[in-house]
Design a protein around this motif. Structure first.
Motif: not given
Length: 247
Positions: A25, A97-98, A100-103, A127
């Motif tokens: 991230k 898993k992250e 979409v949220k993290e782009g 996903y």
């Protein structure tokens, strides 16, 4: 700072799965390129015979212990230990898993024709909303590389999964990283696209938790027996390496 543990001369990052996921991230949010590799005992043995490959691993931004044998090796003698196995496949799934949220925007590069496309279909189902912005199989000639890199750049991907097998995938990433200004993370993922596509089955959860995925694969593919002999050889060499390094 990236803390590492020496495993038979290869620096392995001392991170948990959660910490490795968080590192990715951070890398994606940065403005520079980062390489991530996932060695098992077989790959570490290869690095001992190939100085260029060894140097590539040493210069990576994150090197996680994909095989349980690497974790065991770190615990044979006194000193720094690796906290847990960080399987490359699971690490990639954790990022998804992250996604979409993290782009996160992924490009799948490697494996046999059709595999990366199948993997993309399956991951989009698993996903919803994930951006897999490009795919390309791993069969190419040197003269094709410019077009492959151009396609990766045009896709806008910030995470590149390279499934060419070790050490080819690591050497490809190292040789071409300066040509991909939009990519923030490149991960050598070995056979992960085959698993994502459904063409190769992972070991049941019980085998995974016990660190026996290698044994499950041996049961499913007895022809891998000779390759599996590298694990006891690796552990013996680690013991002697640690003894010699204290002299």
């Amino acid at each position: 700072m990236n803390r590492t543990v020496d495993v038979f001369g290869v620096s392995i990052s001392k991170v948990t799965m959660n910490e490795a996921t968080s590192k990715i991230k951070e890398f994606v949010k940065s403005d520079t390129f980062h390489s991530i590799y996932t060695p098992n005992p077989e790959i570490i043995m290869l690095a001992k015979k190939d100085e260029k490959f060894h140097q590539i691993l040493e210069e990576a931004d994150l090197v996680v212990p994909d095989g349980i044998g690497v974790v065991i090796a770190s615990r044979i003698k006194k000193g720094e230990k690796l906290p847990e196995r960080v399987a490359g496949y699971d690490l990639v799934q954790n990022t998804m898993k992250e996604a979409v949220k993290e782009g996160y925007k992924y490009y799948f590069f490697g494996s046999k024709p059709g595999i990366s496309e199948e993997a993309a279909v399956k991951m989009r189902q698993a996903y919803p909303g994930i951006e897999i912005v490009g795919t390309r199989n791993g069969y190419f000639k040197p003269e094709d590389e410019a077009d492959i890199i151009a396609d990766i750049n045009a896709s806008g991907a910030n995470i590149l999964l390279v499934a060419l097998g070790a050490p080819k995938q690591e050497k490809w990433i190292e040789a071409n990283k300066h040509l991909m200004p939009n990519v923030r993370v490149a991960i050598g993922v070995g056979g992960s696209l085959d698993v994502m596509s459904g063409n190769v089955k992972r070991a049941p959860i019980a085998f995974q938790k016990l660190g026996l995925e290698w044994f499950y694969r041996l049961l499913k593919e007895p022809t891998r027996f000779k390759r599996m002999l590298v694990l006891p050889e690796f552990l013996i060499k680690v013991i002697f390496y640690k003894k010699e390094s204290r002299l």
